[in-house]
Design a protein around this motif. Sequence first.
Motif, PDB file in Angstrom:
ATOM      1  N   GLU A 173       9.815  -4.093   0.291  1.00 49.83           N
ATOM      2  CA  GLU A 173       9.581  -5.023   1.393  1.00 49.83           C
ATOM      3  C   GLU A 173      10.668  -6.076   1.356  1.00 49.83           C
ATOM      4  O   GLU A 173      10.920  -6.698   0.316  1.00 49.83           O
ATOM      5  CB  GLU A 173       8.203  -5.658   1.271  1.00 49.83           C
ATOM      6  N   ASP A 192       0.869  -1.170   0.000  1.00 54.21           N
ATOM      7  CA  ASP A 192       0.000   0.000   0.000  1.00 54.21           C
ATOM      8  C   ASP A 192       0.912   1.228   0.000  1.00 54.21           C
ATOM      9  O   ASP A 192       1.440   1.628   1.048  1.00 54.21           O
ATOM     10  CB  ASP A 192      -0.895  -0.029   1.239  1.00 54.21           C
ATOM     11  N   HIS A 193       1.103   1.819  -1.171  1.00 53.16           N
ATOM     12  CA  HIS A 193       2.084   2.892  -1.312  1.00 53.16           C
ATOM     13  C   HIS A 193       1.794   4.069  -0.391  1.00 53.16           C
ATOM     14  O   HIS A 193       2.716   4.603   0.255  1.00 53.16           O
ATOM     15  CB  HIS A 193       2.129   3.358  -2.765  1.00 53.16           C
ATOM     16  N   ALA A 194       0.538   4.494  -0.314  1.00 55.51           N
ATOM     17  CA  ALA A 194       0.193   5.653   0.507  1.00 55.51           C
ATOM     18  C   ALA A 194       0.446   5.364   1.985  1.00 55.51           C
ATOM     19  O   ALA A 194       0.963   6.214   2.716  1.00 55.51           O
ATOM     20  CB  ALA A 194      -1.263   6.050   0.272  1.00 55.51           C
ATOM     21  N   ALA A 195       0.117   4.160   2.430  1.00 58.17           N
ATOM     22  CA  ALA A 195       0.299   3.810   3.837  1.00 58.17           C
ATOM     23  C   ALA A 195       1.784   3.739   4.193  1.00 58.17           C
ATOM     24  O   ALA A 195       2.196   4.186   5.272  1.00 58.17           O
ATOM     25  CB  ALA A 195      -0.393   2.483   4.149  1.00 58.17           C
ATOM     26  N   VAL A 196       2.596   3.171   3.299  1.00 61.94           N
ATOM     27  CA  VAL A 196       4.022   3.066   3.576  1.00 61.94           C
ATOM     28  C   VAL A 196       4.677   4.446   3.559  1.00 61.94           C
ATOM     29  O   VAL A 196       5.550   4.743   4.383  1.00 61.94           O
ATOM     30  CB  VAL A 196       4.705   2.115   2.572  1.00 61.94           C
ATOM     31  N   ASP A 211       7.117   8.901   6.580  1.00 65.25           N
ATOM     32  CA  ASP A 211       7.099  10.282   7.074  1.00 65.25           C
ATOM     33  C   ASP A 211       7.035  10.322   8.600  1.00 65.25           C
ATOM     34  O   ASP A 211       7.742  11.109   9.243  1.00 65.25           O
ATOM     35  CB  ASP A 211       5.896  11.031   6.495  1.00 65.25           C
ATOM     36  N   ARG A 212       6.203   9.469   9.173  1.00 58.30           N
ATOM     37  CA  ARG A 212       6.023   9.498  10.625  1.00 58.30           C
ATOM     38  C   ARG A 212       7.264   9.009  11.375  1.00 58.30           C
ATOM     39  O   ARG A 212       7.716   9.633  12.328  1.00 58.30           O
ATOM     40  CB  ARG A 212       4.822   8.620  11.008  1.00 58.30           C
ATOM     41  N   ASP A 213       7.810   7.870  10.922  1.00 56.22           N
ATOM     42  CA  ASP A 213       8.888   7.228  11.678  1.00 56.22           C
ATOM     43  C   ASP A 213      10.272   7.794  11.377  1.00 56.22           C
ATOM     44  O   ASP A 213      11.104   7.933  12.285  1.00 56.22           O
ATOM     45  CB  ASP A 213       8.904   5.719  11.392  1.00 56.22           C
ATOM     46  N   TYR A 237      11.192  -3.064   5.924  1.00 53.34           N
ATOM     47  CA  TYR A 237      11.348  -2.271   4.713  1.00 53.34           C
ATOM     48  C   TYR A 237      12.791  -1.786   4.560  1.00 53.34           C
ATOM     49  O   TYR A 237      13.457  -1.453   5.538  1.00 53.34           O
ATOM     50  CB  TYR A 237      10.442  -1.036   4.751  1.00 53.34           C
ATOM     51  N   ALA A 262       3.215   7.247   4.376  1.00 51.18           N
ATOM     52  CA  ALA A 262       2.815   7.893   5.632  1.00 51.18           C
ATOM     53  C   ALA A 262       3.641   7.350   6.796  1.00 51.18           C
ATOM     54  O   ALA A 262       4.047   8.113   7.688  1.00 51.18           O
ATOM     55  CB  ALA A 262       1.326   7.679   5.878  1.00 51.18           C
ATOM     56  N   LEU A 263       3.911   6.041   6.806  1.00 48.39           N
ATOM     57  CA  LEU A 263       4.728   5.443   7.852  1.00 48.39           C
ATOM     58  C   LEU A 263       6.156   5.962   7.781  1.00 48.39           C
ATOM     59  O   LEU A 263       6.776   6.260   8.812  1.00 48.39           O
ATOM     60  CB  LEU A 263       4.711   3.924   7.701  1.00 48.39           C
TER      61      LEU A 263
END
Length: 261
Positions: A108, A2-6, A11-13, A230, A8-9
């Motif tokens: 991944e 899921d490109h958008a979810a990864v 950016d956050r982490d 990742y 966002a992860l």
Amino acid sequence: MDHAAVLALFDRDLREGARPDGPGARVERTGRVVRQTAPRHGWNGVVWSALDDTDADAAIAGQIAHFTGLGRGFEWKLYGHDLPVDLGQRLVASGFTPGPEETLMVGEIDELLLGAGQAVLPEGVRVVPVTDRAGVDLMAEVHEKAFHADASWLRHRLSARLAAEPGTVVAVVALAGREPVSAARMELVPGTRFAGLWGGGTVEAWRGRGVYRALVAHRARVAAERGCRYLQVDASGQSRPVLERLGFVPLGTTTPYAYVP
């Protein structure tokens, strides 16, 4: 993936939640900007921001004042999805110089091991770990030959990190006999599922023979052993096709904007 979810992860982490990348460095949030301030030979710059038209120019001026007050040049690491949309233009207007645009790529690790796990080194080439100053010198030699650029920063930064935080960096050199022909490193980020691939370079005479691919596979195996999910890399136009064949996917772009006092 899921490109958008990864993304966002990521950016956050790795950006908003960035950790210092070496001894003596500190990461701090000021307003809606996250920056790292490091010793002179370390990396100084902005890793994340969440700005808009009302506060972008003031934030830029604030970072310039902070780093120039320390006598430091610094980098604003801008991603293609950062706001406001004209942030790059605002940085240039404030005296920054953009570097080459690169592609943010993530893979991944399980998929990468399927694509690169069987990579075979050319006959007579072996991969050795870098754990001391002699190994760092070999890496720097490869860097200077492969990129035609001074590697004194690499000698200082990597030596310091291996001495103080050896568990957060994996560095390797490929040797043909005693000649260093390729080198790369991987930076691990405690508390996240990410590891970053950096500095992969091969001297010209050894390109196209699978050495770079083998070093990616080697680092992917180590990352899997360390529990990472990742691998992330800022890919040049030269390395992007190789990485795509191994299973990395592009999630956006990143451009370094440099400010020199």
